[in-house]
Design an enzyme around this catalytic site. Structure first.
Site, PDB file in Angstrom:
ATOM      1  N   GLU A 125      14.168  22.547 -11.504  1.00 58.88           N
ATOM      2  CA  GLU A 125      13.649  22.806 -10.581  1.00 58.88           C
ATOM      3  C   GLU A 125      12.909  23.678 -10.035  1.00 58.88           C
ATOM      4  O   GLU A 125      12.435  23.743  -8.425  1.00 58.88           O
ATOM      5  CB  GLU A 125      13.799  21.550  -9.350  1.00 58.88           C
ATOM      6  CG  GLU A 125      14.496  20.001  -9.931  1.00 58.88           C
ATOM      7  CD  GLU A 125      13.266  19.626 -10.755  1.00 58.88           C
ATOM      8  OE1 GLU A 125      12.440  19.421  -9.535  1.00 58.88           O
ATOM      9  OE2 GLU A 125      12.892  18.227 -11.744  1.00 58.88           O
ATOM     10  N   ASP A 216       6.583  20.647 -16.882  1.00 60.39           N
ATOM     11  CA  ASP A 216       7.403  19.556 -17.529  1.00 60.39           C
ATOM     12  C   ASP A 216       6.285  18.691 -18.097  1.00 60.39           C
ATOM     13  O   ASP A 216       4.864  19.021 -18.200  1.00 60.39           O
ATOM     14  CB  ASP A 216       7.300  18.069 -16.452  1.00 60.39           C
ATOM     15  CG  ASP A 216       7.727  18.078 -14.755  1.00 60.39           C
ATOM     16  OD1 ASP A 216       8.513  19.605 -14.980  1.00 60.39           O
ATOM     17  OD2 ASP A 216       7.849  17.630 -13.865  1.00 60.39           O
TER      18      ASP A 216
END
Length: 731
Positions: A125, A216
């Protein structure tokens, strides 16, 4: 021809520890496999690829052929494999020793799998703190990649970020690449030509420019509507074809290529940060709404985009403040890590297979996804929280064995287990572990069933979220219909109808042994509104005494109450006995009651981790009669026993009450958002035992036995282990 430019394409694939097998498989078929299929057709396109350890572990078991393809492409130099912490923890949420441990373990695993250890890492993240530099270097890594947002918060301009930098902590040096936010929004959403045009502009501004995209892999097929866009409509083929057609000036390289071929732009020290959206999600709900309203007010102002870039949100660690349930997992994880660290002092013990297994379960229990909430379900998804506790409870039980505990045993201890500067109580046996908070209502806030490896108090409160405003506006016809909160899509999608009618909030923790003093004649419907209680019993402070006898331990909690004209002394005693280690005995006693003055006293229990809409998960009454699914609402009278069964878990949790009681039971459900839209999620079953009486004497007592029968779960696990060993022998 434009000046040459180096483009790095970094793809990060991840699925959380504990996610459903079907979710893994769908993501594999929709994203990971087709992306590789297309990439193989364009050998001139090179990428850096990161698969989280939890995902790679699944792929190794279910699709080993994919690993073979990756190994071949890595050997050919078309793919660079990135490392990082094994099970994708937020680095800020785990101790430094575990950061180094996870990164080292994953590097070793990737080395065994692909023939060489990774040189660089993906930061989960992209949550960054400067001290991570020395941890990464200690694990043998040379570089990492973060968002340009980190760099801009350190004072860099867009034009200063076309390359990579050196950073340092405690004399340890690490290369750091900025990810372009521009490319995060054009790939794969804008026409491929837009990316090529922007790269042309960059190449004209700076010679030897290096530009990195990183995001992602699920954006390429798993996100809503993305599979059709990326594959069926040919976006990825067109993009790779354009890169191939322009390879004379757009050179796709890996991070390692860039480090080897280009000098760093300079030195940098970056602030504690993440990507822009994460910093906004970390804000308290009220502050998030202020930011949303500010954007709505100024979005048509031509200068707003520049102003917005300079607005900074919150700090990831404050998710542990925003969501107390996240903090509970964090503290439990820290406790396990600390206990393992103590065991490391014995080198022989630390070298055992049992220790390594406990360490692996700890690392799995650090997976980040259920520790926070933003555009994805995260913390709101019970199966992800349950997976964290599954691994932490397993590690805890292994530690008990490593410490030499065997047979039947019980123990009690007090210390600041949840890091709130107050003392909590831990009651443990070979069958269960319970944590009590005397300073917060005397709640039982964690209850681990070792046999089922389940925390029955992995509950979640209902609380306001920014997107609840969107749900209400949609239901009432207000607003502009846009979803401006945490979402991977601007479209509004509702998995159930009338979700606005399900919005409700809790003003006390949904735990067990929560005491309530209620108005006379209060109905279940009124109780569910969390309003009208006569005393702040839910958050009162108790004085605590611990008692230890041979084979028996107790925690005695006591306080003076104030219920209008009544001011009795309330004592609740929690006991574990080695003769019945699967039962928690709880004795309630009220003394100094005012005879003749009516009392409506209730004790709330919550049971999480059990599904609500399945026929093999149900309530039963004192006669053993099934009352219906756990998602149903129940109202019973004069009962001495009440139970909940989850046949899938192999768990039967029952309350045996000495004094007949009236019972309310109902589901606690949250309204939350995930990538699939807004949804209603079952979080726990609330079970309220209540007595409405007028005392004739100054004393009142009741005893409750909470029996946790996990024998079915243990038998199933032993059978599975025997079958596995039998198959191994056959092989």
């Amino acid at each position: 021809m434009p000046r040459p430019i180096r483009l790095i394409l970094a793809i990060h694939n991840h699925q959380p520890v504990g996610n459903f097998d079907g979710v893994f498989e769908n993501a594999y078929q929709d994203s990971y496999l087709p992306f590789l299929d297309v990439l193989e057709q364009y050998p001139a396109v090179r990428i850096s690829l990161h698969n989280s350890g939890s995902l790679l572990d699944w792929i190794e078991k279910h699709h080993p052929e994919y690993i073979e393809r990756l190994r071949r492409l890595a050997d050919q130099g078309q793919i660079e494999i990135l490392g990082g912490p094994f099970y994708e923890p937020i680095l800020a949420s785990i101790p430094s020793r575990d950061r180094v441990g996870q990164m080292t373990a994953y590097g070793n695993h990737l080395g065994e799998l692909f023939g060489s250890k990774p040189r660089g890492m993906w930061v989960p993240e992209r949550v960054w703190e400067q001290s991570f530099t020395r941890d990464a270097v200690s694990a043998g890594l040379e570089y990492t990649v973060l968002d340009d947002f980190h760099f801009k918060n350190a004072g860099f301009s867009e034009e200063e970020l076309y390359g990579y930098f050196e950073t340092e902590d405690d004399g340890k040096m690490l290369h750091v690449f900025p990810i372009s936010e521009k490319l995060r929004y054009t790939i794969p959403f804008a026409d491929p030509e837009e990316t090529i045009d922007w790269l042309r502009e960059v190449s004209e501004k700076q010679p030897e420019a290096v530009v990195a995209f990183g995001d992602d892999g699920e954006k390429f097929g798993t996100w809503p509507e993305s599979k059709k866009h990326v594959y069926e409509d040919g976006w990825l083929v067109r993009f790779f074809q354009l890169l191939t057609d322009n390879r004379d000036w757009v050179h796709t390289v890996t991070f390692s290529d860039a480090v080897d071929q280009v000098a760093p732009l300079g030195r940098c020290y970056l602030p504690d940060c993440s990507y822009r959206e994460m910093t906004e999600w970390a804000l308290p709900t009220g502050r998030q709404l202020e930011l949303i309203h500010l954007h709505r007010k100024h979005r048509d102002d031509p200068e707003w985009p520049e102003v917005r870039k300079r607005l900074r949100g919150g700090f990831w660690r404050n998710f542990l403040v925003k969501y107390p349930e996240s903090h509970e997992m964090y503290c439990r994880m820290r406790e396990i890590s600390d206990r393992l660290q103590e065991l490391r002092k014995d080198p022989e013990l630390a070298a055992t297979a049992m220790f390594r297994s406990a360490e692996d379960h700890l690392y799995r229990g650090q997976c980040n996804c259920p520790y926070w909430h933003g555009a994805f379900g995260g913390l709101y998804l019970p199966h992800l929280r349950n997976a964290i506790y599954y691994h932490l409870i397993t590690a805890d039980s292994l530690i008990e064995q490593l410490q030499g505990k065997a047979g039947r045993w019980v123990e009690v201890a007090s210390r600041d287990f949840n890091l709130d500067a107050r003392q909590e109580v831990r009651l443990a046996s070979d069958q269960m572990v319970g944590y009590v908070s005397p300073a917060n209502g005397g709640h039982l806030y964690e209850l681990d069933v070792r046999g089922a490896r389940t925390n029955l108090l992995a509950t979640l409160n209902r609380r306001p979220e920014p997107y609840h405003e969107t749900i209400m506006a949609h239901a009432t016809g207000g607003g502009d219909g846009a979803n401006e909160t945490a979402s991977v899509s601007g479209d509004l999608k509702f998995k159930q109808e009338d979700l606005h009618l399900k919005l409700g909030y809790d003003n006390y923790a949904r735990k067990s042994l929560v005491d309530h003093v209620l108005p006379a004649g209060m109905s279940l419907e009124a109780f569910q509104q969390n309003d009208g209680f006569l005393e702040e019993a839910e958050t009162a402070v108790f004085q605590t005494t611990l008692k230890r006898e041979d084979g028996r331990v107790s925690a005695v909690l006591e306080r003076r109450c104030q219920w209008g004209d009544q001011s009795p002394v309330l004592t609740k005693t929690l006991t574990l006995d080695s003769s019945s280690p699967s039962m928690l005995h709880v004795d309630y006693e009220l003394t100094e009651l005012q005879p003749g003055t009516p009392v409506h006293f209730a004790i709330e229990f919550n049971f999480s981790s059990m599904a609500s809409q399945a026929d093999d998960r149900y309530y039963y009454n004192q006669d053993g009669v099934s009352l219906g699914r756990l998602g149903s609402q129940q109202e019973l009278h004069e009962q001495n026993r009440f139970g909940l069964v989850d046949e899938w878990l192999g768990l039967d949790a029952s309350l045996e009450i000495s004094r007949p009681t009236n019972i309310w039971a109902y589901p606690v459900e949250t309204v939350s958002q995930s990538e699939g839209g807004f949804e209603l999620v079952h979080q726990s079953c609330a079970v309220i035992l209540r007595w409405e009486f007028t005392p004739e004497q100054s004393e009142w007592k009741t005893s409750i036995g909470l029996l946790l029968d996990s024998s079915a779960a243990q038998a199933r696990r032993l059978a599975a282990k025997a079958e596995s060993q039998s198959m191994a022998v056959e092989l």
